[in-house]
Design a protein around this motif. Structure first.
Motif, mmCIF file in Angstrom:
data_model
loop_
_atom_site.group_PDB
_atom_site.id
_atom_site.type_symbol
_atom_site.label_atom_id
_atom_site.label_comp_id
_atom_site.label_asym_id
_atom_site.label_seq_id
_atom_site.Cartn_x
_atom_site.Cartn_y
_atom_site.Cartn_z
ATOM 1 N N LEU A 186 1.032 3.761 -2.822
ATOM 2 C CA LEU A 186 0.935 5.648 -2.570
ATOM 3 C C LEU A 186 1.669 6.427 -3.855
ATOM 4 O O LEU A 186 1.613 7.580 -3.728
ATOM 5 N N ASP A 187 2.956 5.859 -2.938
ATOM 6 C CA ASP A 187 4.299 6.430 -3.367
ATOM 7 C C ASP A 187 4.253 6.711 -4.595
ATOM 8 O O ASP A 187 4.410 7.754 -5.632
ATOM 9 N N ARG A 198 1.356 -1.273 -0.418
ATOM 10 C CA ARG A 198 0.312 0.282 -0.302
ATOM 11 C C ARG A 198 1.334 1.357 0.208
ATOM 12 O O ARG A 198 0.226 2.313 -0.893
ATOM 13 N N ASP A 199 2.039 1.415 0.782
ATOM 14 C CA ASP A 199 3.224 2.552 0.916
ATOM 15 C C ASP A 199 3.652 2.655 -0.323
ATOM 16 O O ASP A 199 3.616 3.992 -0.952
ATOM 17 N N ARG A 224 -4.742 3.524 -8.915
ATOM 18 C CA ARG A 224 -5.737 3.556 -8.341
ATOM 19 C C ARG A 224 -6.627 2.604 -7.803
ATOM 20 O O ARG A 224 -7.410 2.651 -6.736
ATOM 21 N N LEU A 253 -4.588 0.301 -5.761
ATOM 22 C CA LEU A 253 -4.334 0.506 -4.393
ATOM 23 C C LEU A 253 -6.093 -0.037 -3.531
ATOM 24 O O LEU A 253 -6.249 0.343 -2.466
#
Length: 62
Positions: free
Chosen positions: A8-9, A4-5, A27, A30
């Motif tokens: 996001l990056d 997830r991190d 997205r 994610l």
């Protein structure tokens, strides 16, 4: 959580670089990762699983 991190990056990088097509795909990924994390978090451990004891079989005559 690391996945997830990372997503996001990557979304932030895609937004900075103007990669509009990439942003939507990330997205979607994610959302899938967050859904899976939610499933894992909501799973409860019911306790030990009783497998029973092995039953000896009668000897075969051959």
């Amino acid at each position: 959580m690391e996945i997830r991190d990372n997503l996001l990056d990557r979304i932030a990088e895609a937004e900075r670089e103007g990669w509009l097509g990439e942003i939507e795909g990330l997205r979607v990924s994610l959302a899938g990762a967050e859904s899976k994390i939610g499933q894992i978090d909501s799973a409860t451990v019911a306790g030990p699983v009783l497998l029973g004891l092995p039953t000896p079989q009668p000897a075969r005559k051959g």
